[in-house]
Scaffold this motif. Structure first.
Motif, PDB file in Angstrom:
ATOM      1  N   VAL A 582       4.020  -8.227   2.934  1.00 32.87           N
ATOM      2  CA  VAL A 582       3.021  -7.603   3.797  1.00 32.87           C
ATOM      3  C   VAL A 582       2.012  -8.670   4.211  1.00 32.87           C
ATOM      4  O   VAL A 582       1.725  -9.606   3.458  1.00 32.87           O
ATOM      5  CB  VAL A 582       2.299  -6.430   3.085  1.00 32.87           C
ATOM      6  N   LEU A 584      -1.809  -8.551   5.789  1.00 39.96           N
ATOM      7  CA  LEU A 584      -2.873  -7.584   6.047  1.00 39.96           C
ATOM      8  C   LEU A 584      -4.157  -8.311   6.407  1.00 39.96           C
ATOM      9  O   LEU A 584      -4.573  -9.237   5.710  1.00 39.96           O
ATOM     10  CB  LEU A 584      -3.081  -6.713   4.805  1.00 39.96           C
ATOM     11  N   THR A 594      -5.464  -4.139   9.942  1.00 38.26           N
ATOM     12  CA  THR A 594      -4.105  -4.049  10.475  1.00 38.26           C
ATOM     13  C   THR A 594      -3.157  -4.623   9.430  1.00 38.26           C
ATOM     14  O   THR A 594      -3.508  -5.540   8.685  1.00 38.26           O
ATOM     15  CB  THR A 594      -3.960  -4.841  11.780  1.00 38.26           C
ATOM     16  N   ALA A 595      -1.942  -4.077   9.375  1.00 37.75           N
ATOM     17  CA  ALA A 595      -0.929  -4.552   8.432  1.00 37.75           C
ATOM     18  C   ALA A 595       0.398  -4.698   9.164  1.00 37.75           C
ATOM     19  O   ALA A 595       0.745  -3.861  10.015  1.00 37.75           O
ATOM     20  CB  ALA A 595      -0.781  -3.585   7.261  1.00 37.75           C
ATOM     21  N   THR A 596       1.124  -5.762   8.853  1.00 41.01           N
ATOM     22  CA  THR A 596       2.438  -6.003   9.440  1.00 41.01           C
ATOM     23  C   THR A 596       3.373  -6.491   8.343  1.00 41.01           C
ATOM     24  O   THR A 596       2.947  -6.770   7.223  1.00 41.01           O
ATOM     25  CB  THR A 596       2.366  -7.055  10.561  1.00 41.01           C
ATOM     26  N   VAL A 600       5.481  -2.693   5.908  1.00 44.18           N
ATOM     27  CA  VAL A 600       5.051  -1.715   6.912  1.00 44.18           C
ATOM     28  C   VAL A 600       6.268  -1.095   7.588  1.00 44.18           C
ATOM     29  O   VAL A 600       6.332   0.126   7.793  1.00 44.18           O
ATOM     30  CB  VAL A 600       4.126  -2.384   7.953  1.00 44.18           C
ATOM     31  N   ASP A 601       7.247  -1.936   7.924  1.00 41.95           N
ATOM     32  CA  ASP A 601       8.463  -1.429   8.568  1.00 41.95           C
ATOM     33  C   ASP A 601       9.177  -0.404   7.689  1.00 41.95           C
ATOM     34  O   ASP A 601       9.768   0.556   8.199  1.00 41.95           O
ATOM     35  CB  ASP A 601       9.418  -2.590   8.877  1.00 41.95           C
ATOM     36  N   CYS A 606       0.664   2.014   5.864  1.00 42.28           N
ATOM     37  CA  CYS A 606       0.433   2.270   7.291  1.00 42.28           C
ATOM     38  C   CYS A 606       0.076   0.983   8.025  1.00 42.28           C
ATOM     39  O   CYS A 606      -0.366   0.008   7.415  1.00 42.28           O
ATOM     40  CB  CYS A 606      -0.686   3.291   7.457  1.00 42.28           C
ATOM     41  N   PRO A 607       0.230   0.961   9.354  1.00 41.05           N
ATOM     42  CA  PRO A 607      -0.022  -0.271  10.098  1.00 41.05           C
ATOM     43  C   PRO A 607      -1.486  -0.522  10.435  1.00 41.05           C
ATOM     44  O   PRO A 607      -1.838  -1.642  10.808  1.00 41.05           O
ATOM     45  CB  PRO A 607       0.802  -0.089  11.378  1.00 41.05           C
ATOM     46  N   GLU A 608      -2.352   0.494  10.348  1.00 37.14           N
ATOM     47  CA  GLU A 608      -3.752   0.289  10.727  1.00 37.14           C
ATOM     48  C   GLU A 608      -4.618   1.385  10.141  1.00 37.14           C
ATOM     49  O   GLU A 608      -4.120   2.430   9.700  1.00 37.14           O
ATOM     50  CB  GLU A 608      -3.908   0.263  12.244  1.00 37.14           C
ATOM     51  N   CYS A 634      -5.900   4.961   5.888  1.00 34.79           N
ATOM     52  CA  CYS A 634      -4.901   4.857   6.951  1.00 34.79           C
ATOM     53  C   CYS A 634      -5.275   5.736   8.136  1.00 34.79           C
ATOM     54  O   CYS A 634      -5.708   6.888   7.980  1.00 34.79           O
ATOM     55  CB  CYS A 634      -3.527   5.250   6.423  1.00 34.79           C
TER      56      CYS A 634
END
Length: 699
Positions: A582, A584, A594-596, A600-601, A606-608, A634
């Motif tokens: 992750v 973040l 924000t997280a990628t 996250v996938d 959650c992404p944000e 989230c």
């Protein structure tokens, strides 16, 4: 964004704060000073004595076309400075002697400008908004500034002069060369017919005025001539904006420095591409100019144009005619970094490789001076911390250790000059990096160790000059809901007093080991760190601090130093190998995150969402300086999780480096676990990389 909108953006954008890690130099102060002394000894025979009354230069880039100047908020765009030197425009009285003529003549004592530090010239400066530079020509001081034009839509140039540093007059107040269109003089020096100033301007009185690099000349400051517009030299207004922000008289001619910006505009007036190039111009007389050099262009998205700093700023001439220039460019990530160039003729310039430890992310050099201990450059680290650099020859640079010195609360140093023995610097810079603060002077015998000698008043500084009668500082003060141009004068620092010896390095206290991993210089191996007894989270913090990516890439797919620690120690922080990476980022100014990444996938997080702050808990963990915890909620309503960071390293930027873990969670994240590494810029951003999983965690 059309042309007028972009120029208004340049005129009104305030300071930015970079958010990337700022690694520190691998040199210690002692080894750096020893190297400087060694190189200075080697060059003693080659270096001429530094100029005695050395002058200053200054800064900023205001482009306020079609935008009102309501205070200093309109000061955005670029910030810069310039240098100047002595000249013989104002003749000194002849010294008479009786026969026989002595072989030496005792100097006539020069009365001080003032007996104590005080504001001077306020009777003529009071209505003026700001100053941008000050220089000394012979025995006379000149200050250039600006004032709003008609209906606050344009700027007029302002010139002040003083024969004694205490009493000031305003010159050429109604001169069309200073009032027609837009006039912003950023720097002034002696040369040409007498005085040469540079900046930006245009003669068009309509709102379509496109400011460009401009020069002005004068015999004595009472009347001025503006250089004619020439797109080939000063920029084609259809696709370019240029600005001169520094000027120096050298043995090669007058050197003006600044930048050129290029863009393309479609049929609807939308800007689609911008590249910014540091640039230099040269002139023999200040009237006829050549644009002789542009550095590599740095691409910038139009919406980010006002948030970057790319320029060649200040120049000083050294031994054998070598020119050294300082400023800022961008690194591969688009972050501002301090930059140095050298030239043998003022026409061709070579960039000096400084290295990541010297040109740290977020830094910018704003001025440079040459004194008996070599070159000293001053500037800023991210607009929040003063920064100083040293070089024995203009080619090899180190960054001085300022964290433990008296620069607290000063976001930038704007001007530096050489004393007969040592250096003097002043801050803060008021037009971009800081619009308020206490105007403060520091002196140094060697460029490395500095003493705060005087805090004058709340305001900003644009330049410092040293003359026989004392020291003067130009700048401004804010009161009555507006900024006001200001000059302060004070006694000269005693040129006959020998510089104090640098204090010996302090003996390490018995508890020095408590400094933990922060005490380990760059270059240690994983095995060495582990052998010293440092914990695995400390080793990870060290790895992030120095951006060492071997076995540890920024996607957090790897684990640093895993071979030097047990599997249990690595798993405790990063989880089992099948845990998901992750990335973040917590954006503190907006209170969002924000997280990628694969975690996250896969729906682990959650992404944000938004950030809530909890009080910093007390910790009693070996090596931990302090801890913070943030509650992340989230945005999709799936739950919250508490992310805690143990800080193991604190640098002067300030930058913080540590290890993070998931403390608790709610909703979909009640079983969430994770950990990794965090770096923080101390205000704008926290960046955490690591892994997430849902298994039980025992850390």
């Amino acid at each position: 964004m059309n042309d007028s909108q972009m120029l208004e953006t340049l005129a009104t954008t305030d300071a930015y704060a970079p958010h990337a890690p700022l690694p520190v130099s691998a040199w210690t102060r002692d080894t750096a000073l020893a190297e400087i002394e060694r190189r200075m000894d080697m060059q003693t025979e080659k270096r001429p004595a530094p100029h005695a009354p050395l002058s200053k230069r200054r800064n900023g880039w205001l482009v306020a076309v079609g935008a009102a100047i309501a205070v200093f908020v309109l000061i955005g765009g670029f910030v810069w400075l310039v240098s100047g030197t002595e000249s013989d425009i104002v003749e000194e009285p002849p010294v008479t002697t009786t026969s026989p003529v002595p072989t030496t003549v005792e100097p006539v004592p020069v009365p001080p400008m003032v007996d104590s530090w005080q504001r001077v010239g306020d009777d003529v400066m009071e209505p003026v908004v700001g100053t941008l530079d000050m220089t000394v020509v012979g025995s006379r001081l000149f200050v250039v500034g600006f004032d709003p034009g008609e209906e606050d839509l344009r700027q007029n140039g302002v010139i002040f002069a003083s024969d004694d540093g205490a009493n000031w007059i305003r010159l050429a107040e109604n001169d069309p060369a200073l009032t027609l269109g837009t006039v912003l003089m950023y720097a002034v020096t002696d040369g040409g017919p007498g005085l040469v100033a540079v900046g930006i301007g245009c003669e068009d009185e309509t709102e379509q005025c496109r400011a460009h690099a401009t020069a002005w000349t004068s015999v004595d400051g009472t009347s001025w001539t503006r250089t004619p517009e020439d797109p080939a030299i000063f920029g084609d207004p259809a696709t370019q904006t240029s600005g001169m922000v520094g000027i120096t008289e050298t043995s090669h001619g007058l050197i003006a420095t600044g930048s050129v910006e290029y863009w393309t505009v479609d049929d609807e007036g939308v800007t689609t591409l911008i590249t910014i190039h540091p640039a230099a111009w040269i002139s023999d007389d200040g009237i006829t100019w050549e644009r002789v050099w542009e550095d590599t262009g740095f691409p910038v998205e139009p919406e980010e144009f006002a948030n970057v700093r790319v320029w060649m700023d200040s120049v000083v001439e050294g031994p054998d005619g070598q020119l050294v220039a300082v400023g800022a460019t961008l690194n591969e990530n688009g972050d501002s970094i301090a930059t140095v160039w050298t030239s043998g003729d003022g026409r061709q310039w070579e960039r000096v490789e400084l290295g990541n430890a010297v040109a740290t992310k977020g830094t910018a050099m704003l001025d440079v001076a040459l004194g008996e201990h070599g070159y000293v450059a001053v500037g800023t680290a991210g607009g929040t911390n003063a920064a100083i650099w040293q070089s024995p020859d203009g080619l090899t640079w180190i960054r001085a250790a300022t964290a433990a010195q008296s620069f607290d609360g000063v976001g930038s140093l704007n001007s530096v000059a050489a004393l007969d023995a040592g250096y003097v610097t002043v801050g803060p810079q008021g037009f971009y990096y800081a619009s308020s603060g206490w105007v403060t002077l520091w002196t140094s015998a060697d460029g490395a160790t500095w003493d705060r000698v005087h805090s004058i008043t709340e305001g900003y500084a644009s330049g410092v000059v040293v003359v026989d009668g004392g020291v003067a500082v130009s700048g401004g003060m804010f009161y009555d809901d507006d900024y006001h141009a200001t000059v302060w004068a004070g006694p000269r620092f005693d040129p006959d007093a020998p510089p104090p010896e640098p204090p010996p390095p302090p003996e390490p206290a018995p508890e020095a080991a408590s400094a933990g991993i922060a005490a380990i210089e760059e270059g240690a191996s994983c095995d060495e760190i582990a052998a010293e007894g440092f914990t695995y989270p400390e080793a990870v913090s060290y790895w992030v601090r120095y951006e060492l990516t071997e076995d540890f890439d920024l996607d957090a797919d790897g684990t640093p130093c895993a071979e030097a620690y047990t599997d249990a120690e690595v798993t405790r922080l990063f989880g089992e190998p099948d845990a998901l990476a992750v990335y973040l980022i917590e954006h503190h100014p907006t209170g969002t995150f924000t997280a990628t990444g694969p975690a996250v996938d896969a729906g682990l997080v959650c992404p944000e969402g938004t950030i809530g702050y909890t009080p910093n808990p007390d910790v009693d963990t070996p090596g931990v300086i302090w801890r913070w915890e943030d509650e992340l909620t989230c945005g999709d309503g799936t739950g919250t999780f508490l992310l805690g960071v143990n800080v193991y390293i604190e640098d002067s930027a300030p930058m913080y480096f540590g290890a993070w873990n998931i403390v608790t969670g709610t909703g979909n994240y009640a079983e969430l676990q994770g950990g990794g590494a965090t770096d923080s810029d101390g205000g704008e951003y926290d960046t955490s990389i690591g892994r997430l999983w849902t298994a039980t965690n025992d850390n």
